[in-house]
Enzyme design. Structure first.
Site, PDB file in Angstrom:
ATOM      1  N   GLU A  87      28.189  -0.009 -10.418  1.00  0.00           N
ATOM      2  CA  GLU A  87      27.401   0.459 -11.882  1.00  0.00           C
ATOM      3  C   GLU A  87      28.101   1.582 -12.382  1.00  0.00           C
ATOM      4  O   GLU A  87      27.993   1.790 -13.773  1.00  0.00           O
ATOM      5  CB  GLU A  87      25.809   0.802 -11.614  1.00  0.00           C
ATOM      6  CG  GLU A  87      25.159  -0.519 -11.378  1.00  0.00           C
ATOM      7  CD  GLU A  87      24.980  -1.541 -12.551  1.00  0.00           C
ATOM      8  OE1 GLU A  87      25.199  -1.069 -13.392  1.00  0.00           O
ATOM      9  OE2 GLU A  87      24.288  -2.667 -12.432  1.00  0.00           O
ATOM     10  N   SER A 346     -28.132  -2.637  24.274  1.00  0.00           N
ATOM     11  CA  SER A 346     -28.188  -1.879  25.576  1.00  0.00           C
ATOM     12  C   SER A 346     -27.256  -0.905  25.540  1.00  0.00           C
ATOM     13  O   SER A 346     -26.891  -0.486  26.751  1.00  0.00           O
ATOM     14  CB  SER A 346     -28.175  -2.992  26.834  1.00  0.00           C
ATOM     15  OG  SER A 346     -29.409  -3.869  26.636  1.00  0.00           O
TER      16      SER A 346
END
Length: 681
Positions: A87, A346
């Site tokens: 680029e 429990s």
């Protein structure tokens, strides 16, 4: 003819842009023109991220306009090289505009009769992306030039490149190289193949036309052009390019990770200004256990939900947190059941027994009668409605009998049980505001994470710790919940529970629980390193007849340990002071538990020296005990171990318990007791 007209138009646009540029240069001077440039907003919204203990992405959130835009983070070096070479070859040296690239682009267009390459630098592309501007009109091109020159003056090259890596479009709602790599390849862009890097270089030029899921031919052609140019420029060897050109393109976008969604939502709500949340979870473990929870819920029934929490006992770090089987409306999956307040059934019984051991009320071998009993209008019953007569405390806890634990709660006082929970860093919810005897059977509100935190204190030898999910936060050691001896006794009892079919015995200290009406099934357990809690039930609290923690949640608990690690860590050995005796060898008040609340409670023994909470410097000498009240003979326990028996006097000496914190318990012949927590320097 048409081609020449297009080229002429492009040339005219370019010439006008250059002309205006030169006009500005001569009129105001280049420096002044650039300095007056108003830059677009550079701090665009990026996705909020939640990452695990290793930096792996657990979840990301789209920005307000539905875009996936993530901070770049580490990016493959080969990709960066390919990007610049393809680029913008002179990115590191130009000032924002590359005149050579512009002249080359115009020359190629004139020679070929059509545009062949662009003259925009990466900086100019960043300018266009930040302003979402046009590339074709001369005014837009001039604006890009001006912004690019200003960006180069005010930002470093690395900052400009980061803006490109954050905003470049990669098809659909993907912006930035990280979002693209995660969506197209399912991985972070730290390491990319040559083919993957080339595709990511090519996509931003025409992100919709080159999408590999919709236009694979165009995507392949664009990728291969990048590869060919990289080979021609010596960036990639021929062999690597040849291998890359036959690599398959992604056919679909992959979904972004959605691990631990409930915890991620909590973090985002708790710290709304943070863009990154680093948590203690392990992504690999989280994924494994989410799968286990989903599978277990499906097997349990269509409307069943489940949740699971894993923590390291010593550090308090939460390794996995699964709030529901699926993060959806089905099964009320959006409800985080790790935080929901439910009845613990429990699962509080081990704490009751541990407190009783600490108070000198009992020993694991102490006998207690399991038979009909009534406290005012409250008459507890065992889950199966049966009575077993005299049983050892060890067996009573392993069988999870209700009557013995209510007797112990009555002797301790419900307030002492609440105090134990508070010392563990838990703030339970009371349905009626005042604790009663039923709290030991689940008549209280707690969350799954609360229970894991409570059991972490058992795994840590009785020392409480706050669980944490923030990676950089510090866990808080919140002091002692039980003595080391009592905590070990409880763990030893729980490790003797019969495991689910096919599971190993004696490797896990665990307890199951079922709340009233079969609304909640629990299993909480620990080995020498980790604590895991499992909840199963319906998120709306509807009863599920026939559901029990032992049948439903316990197998998931053992499977969770199996997925967490290859083997169980061994449980700790008993502390040196542990009293391991048969019932007949225990001091007489500990041989059989008797109710110790009577009209004679006013004559209970009172330990007046050393007083509770005192700090003493004994210089290693014997410790003086002074009593008031009570009925001789007396037994004295230091940290759960008898150190004096048959004492007739109310003032005597005992052996020095040693430096540090100690708990002294005095028991008289009627079984009444008093306690003092002291510190010896």
């Amino acid at each position: 003819m048409g081609g020449w007209m297009k080229v002429s138009g492009a040339f005219i646009s370019f010439a006008l842009a250059v002309g205006l540029f030169l006009t500005a240069l001569t009129r105001d001077g280049l420096d002044a023109w650039i300095e007056r440039t108003e830059l677009p907003v550079l701090l665009s919204d990026t996705s909020v991220e939640v990452r695990d203990r290793n930096g792996q992405l657990l979840r990301a959130y789209q920005v307000g306009d539905g875009i996936w835009r993530l901070k770049p983070g580490p990016v493959d070096a080969t990709y960066l090289t390919m990007l610049k070479r393809y680029e913008d070859k002179r990115f590191e040296t130009h000032a924002g505009v590359d005149p050579l690239a512009m002249l080359r682009a115009v020359g190629q267009a004139l020679w070929n009769g059509k545009p062949v390459s662009g003259g925009s630098t990466l900086t100019m592309q960043v300018a266009r992306l930040l302003e979402d501007g046009s590339t074709g009109r001369w005014s837009g091109k001039l604006r890009q030039i001006r912004v690019a020159l200003a960006l180069e003056r005010r930002l470093s090259k690395d900052q400009i490149l980061e803006l490109y890596l954050t905003h470049a479009p990669f098809g659909g709602n993907l912006e930035g190289v990280r979002a693209a790599s995660l969506a197209w390849f399912g991985k972070e862009p730290r390491r990319l193949t040559a083919a993957q890097a080339a595709l990511l270089v090519a996509l931003p030029q025409s992100p919709e036309v080159r999408r590999p899921d919709r236009h694979p031919m165009a995507a392949r052609a664009a990728r291969d052009r990048v590869l060919e140019r990289m080979q021609a420029q010596g960036v990639l060897p021929l062999a690597e390019v040849q291998a890359a050109t036959v690599e398959r393109l992604p056919k679909t976008q992959q979904a972004f990770p959605v691990l631990a969604p409930h915890l991620a939502d909590r973090k985002r709500a708790q710290f709304p200004d943070r863009l990154r949340h680093d948590v203690t979870l392990d992504a690999a473990v989280q994924g494994q256990l989410e799968h286990l929870v989903a599978q277990s819920a499906r097997e349990a029934g269509r409307e069943m939900s489940a949740a699971l929490v894993v923590a390291e006992a010593q550090s308090g770090e939460i390794i996995a947190s699964v709030g529901s089987p699926e993060y959806a409306a089905d099964r009320l999956g959006f409800v985080d059941m790790t935080q929901a307040i439910r009845s613990p059934g429990s699962t509080l019984k081990p704490l009751v027994y541990g407190l009783a051991f600490d108070q000198g009320l009992a020993h694991p071998e102490t006998l207690i009668h399991d038979g009909p009993v009534q406290f005012g209008r409250y008459a507890p019953r065992n889950f199966d409605g049966q009575f077993r007569g005299d049983v050892r405390m060890r067996d009573a806890l392993q069988m999870s009998l209700n009557i013995p634990v209510v007797k112990l709660t009555n002797a301790l006082g419900p307030a002492r049980l609440m105090s134990g929970l508070h010392r563990a860093g838990i703030d339970p919810k009371l349905p009626k505001g005042k604790p009663g005897l039923a709290i030991s059977l689940g008549g209280i509100g707690m969350s799954l994470q609360d229970l894991v935190q409570l059991y972490a204190s058992l795994a840590r030898g009785g020392r409480g710790i706050t669980l944490r999910d923030e990676l950089l936060a510090a866990s808080t050691d919140i002091g002692r919940v039980l003595s080391p001896v009592s905590a070990w006794h409880v763990g030893d009892i729980l490790s003797g529970l019969v495991p689910p079919p096919g599971a190993s015995a004696g490797v896990l200290a665990y307890k199951t629980g079922t709340s009233y009406g079969h609304r909640d099934a629990w299993a909480i357990g620990y080995d020498g390193h980790h604590v895991i809690g499992v909840w199963m039930g319906r998120a709306d609290g509807t009863p599920v007849p026939g559901v029990f923690g032992g049948d439903l949640a316990a197998p998931v608990l053992f499977q969770a340990f199996g997925r967490l690690k290859p083997a169980f860590d061994p449980l700790p050995p008993p502390p040196a002071a542990t009293l391991i005796l048969g019932a007949a060898e225990l001091p007489r008040p500990l041989q059989r538990f008797e109710a110790r609340v009577s009209s004679d409670s006013g004559n209970r023994p009172n330990l007046i020296f050393p007083p509770n909470g005192s700090r003493l410097d004994t210089q290693g000498e014997a410790l003086v005990i002074k009593l008031r009240g009570g009925q001789a003979p007396f037994v004295v326990l230091a940290n759960g171990v008898p150190v004096a028996r048959g004492m007739q006097s109310r003032e005597f000496e005992i052996g020095n318990p040693g430096q540090g914190f100690s708990q002294l318990v005095v028991i008289d012949s009627a079984g009444r007791s008093d306690r003092a927590d002291i510190r010896i320097d």
